[in-house]
Design a protein around this motif. Structure first.
Motif, PDB file in Angstrom:
ATOM      1  N   UNK A 159       0.833  -1.208   0.000  1.00  0.00           N
ATOM      2  CA  UNK A 159       0.000   0.000   0.000  1.00  0.00           C
ATOM      3  C   UNK A 159       0.862   1.251   0.000  1.00  0.00           C
ATOM      4  N   UNK A 160       1.937   1.234   0.772  1.00  0.00           N
ATOM      5  CA  UNK A 160       2.851   2.381   0.793  1.00  0.00           C
ATOM      6  C   UNK A 160       3.439   2.624  -0.591  1.00  0.00           C
ATOM      7  N   UNK A 190       8.414  -3.031   5.189  1.00  0.00           N
ATOM      8  CA  UNK A 190       8.531  -1.921   6.140  1.00  0.00           C
ATOM      9  C   UNK A 190       7.757  -2.231   7.416  1.00  0.00           C
ATOM     10  N   UNK A 191       8.319  -1.849   8.535  1.00  0.00           N
ATOM     11  CA  UNK A 191       7.567  -1.930   9.791  1.00  0.00           C
ATOM     12  C   UNK A 191       7.205  -0.542  10.291  1.00  0.00           C
ATOM     13  N   UNK A 192       7.749   0.488   9.641  1.00  0.00           N
ATOM     14  CA  UNK A 192       7.475   1.869  10.015  1.00  0.00           C
ATOM     15  C   UNK A 192       7.341   2.694   8.737  1.00  0.00           C
ATOM     16  N   UNK A 193       6.443   3.671   8.798  1.00  0.00           N
ATOM     17  CA  UNK A 193       6.146   4.493   7.628  1.00  0.00           C
ATOM     18  C   UNK A 193       6.373   5.950   8.030  1.00  0.00           C
ATOM     19  N   UNK A 194       7.533   6.510   7.682  1.00  0.00           N
ATOM     20  CA  UNK A 194       7.972   7.775   8.270  1.00  0.00           C
ATOM     21  C   UNK A 194       7.269   9.034   7.792  1.00  0.00           C
ATOM     22  N   UNK A 195       6.625   8.967   6.650  1.00  0.00           N
ATOM     23  CA  UNK A 195       5.963  10.160   6.131  1.00  0.00           C
ATOM     24  C   UNK A 195       4.513  10.173   6.586  1.00  0.00           C
ATOM     25  N   UNK A 196       4.045  11.323   7.038  1.00  0.00           N
ATOM     26  CA  UNK A 196       2.697  11.420   7.606  1.00  0.00           C
ATOM     27  C   UNK A 196       1.622  10.947   6.639  1.00  0.00           C
ATOM     28  N   UNK A 197       1.694  11.402   5.393  1.00  0.00           N
ATOM     29  CA  UNK A 197       0.694  11.001   4.400  1.00  0.00           C
ATOM     30  C   UNK A 197       0.746   9.503   4.127  1.00  0.00           C
ATOM     31  N   UNK A 211      -0.630   7.619   7.177  1.00  0.00           N
ATOM     32  CA  UNK A 211      -2.091   7.743   7.216  1.00  0.00           C
ATOM     33  C   UNK A 211      -2.734   6.842   6.162  1.00  0.00           C
ATOM     34  N   UNK A 212      -2.171   6.834   4.965  1.00  0.00           N
ATOM     35  CA  UNK A 212      -2.702   6.024   3.869  1.00  0.00           C
ATOM     36  C   UNK A 212      -2.657   4.536   4.212  1.00  0.00           C
TER      37      UNK A 212
END
Length: 195
Positions: free
Chosen positions: A141-142, A167-174, A177-178
């Motif tokens: 999805x990212x 990925x276990x972390x998604x550093x960008x806010x958008x 959220x997505x």
């Protein structure tokens, strides 16, 4: 005495009506809630979603989740970066997908407003993301949202990926959220439709 008897009959009749109403609510409330949930999480364009999900080996509920997140099922949706249609395909992404699945077809970027064409292209892209990222919904999805290049660069950083595969972390806010929204929608579709 007559007045007391009338009052008791009225009270008794009211009790029967209330009890009957409660039985109706208990019996039919789950169906009412289900109808409300299905309205909130529709399966629009199911003939295209199911066909292309099957063709590209994806769970149709994941496809519905992406469409709900991307456009809310609005065929004419356009983003601030000119991503178009149900699955929000940008022109650059359209050009790339066209070389893969429709190189000789007279399809233009304007065809991204056509539900079938948009779903065909979007499902193909989602299938590429799922295969590339080991069927991990969040990482796929990212990539669908932010681009494969961006996700690949994050996979090289230990603070976002332990194995360089997902990925276990998604550093960008958008992006974060997505990913959360897609996962929540996916869980809801699975729960409502029994997937």
């Amino acid at each position: 005495m007559k007045e007391r008897k009338t009052r008791w009959v009225t009270h008794g009749a009211l009790s029967v009506v209330v009890a009957a109403a409660m039985v109706v609510v208990i019996l039919f409330l789950p169906h009412g809630v289900g109808a409300i949930q299905r309205a909130a999480y529709p399966k629009k364009y199911s003939e295209y979603v199911e066909y292309y999900a099957d063709k590209y080996h994806l769970d149709q509920y994941l496809v519905y989740s992406i469409i709900k997140t991307e456009s809310g099922f609005q065929v004419d949706a356009v983003s601030n970066v000119d991503a178009r249609g149900l699955m929000q395909i940008t022109e650059q992404t359209f050009d790339w997908i066209k070389t893969k699945i429709a190189p000789n077809e007279a399809i233009t970027f304007d065809d991204m407003y056509d539900p079938e064409t948009n779903i065909r292209f979007g499902v193909y892209l989602l299938s590429v993301c799922m295969a590339r990222y080991y069927e991990d919904v969040s990482t796929a999805a990212a990539a669908y949202h932010s681009g494969i290049g961006k996700v690949d660069s994050l996979l090289e950083q230990k603070e976002y990926s332990e194995d360089g595969k997902v990925l276990f972390s998604f550093p960008y806010e958008q992006m974060n959220h997505y990913v959360r929204k897609v996962n929540a929608n996916y869980k809801s579709y699975q729960s409502i439709y029994g997937g």
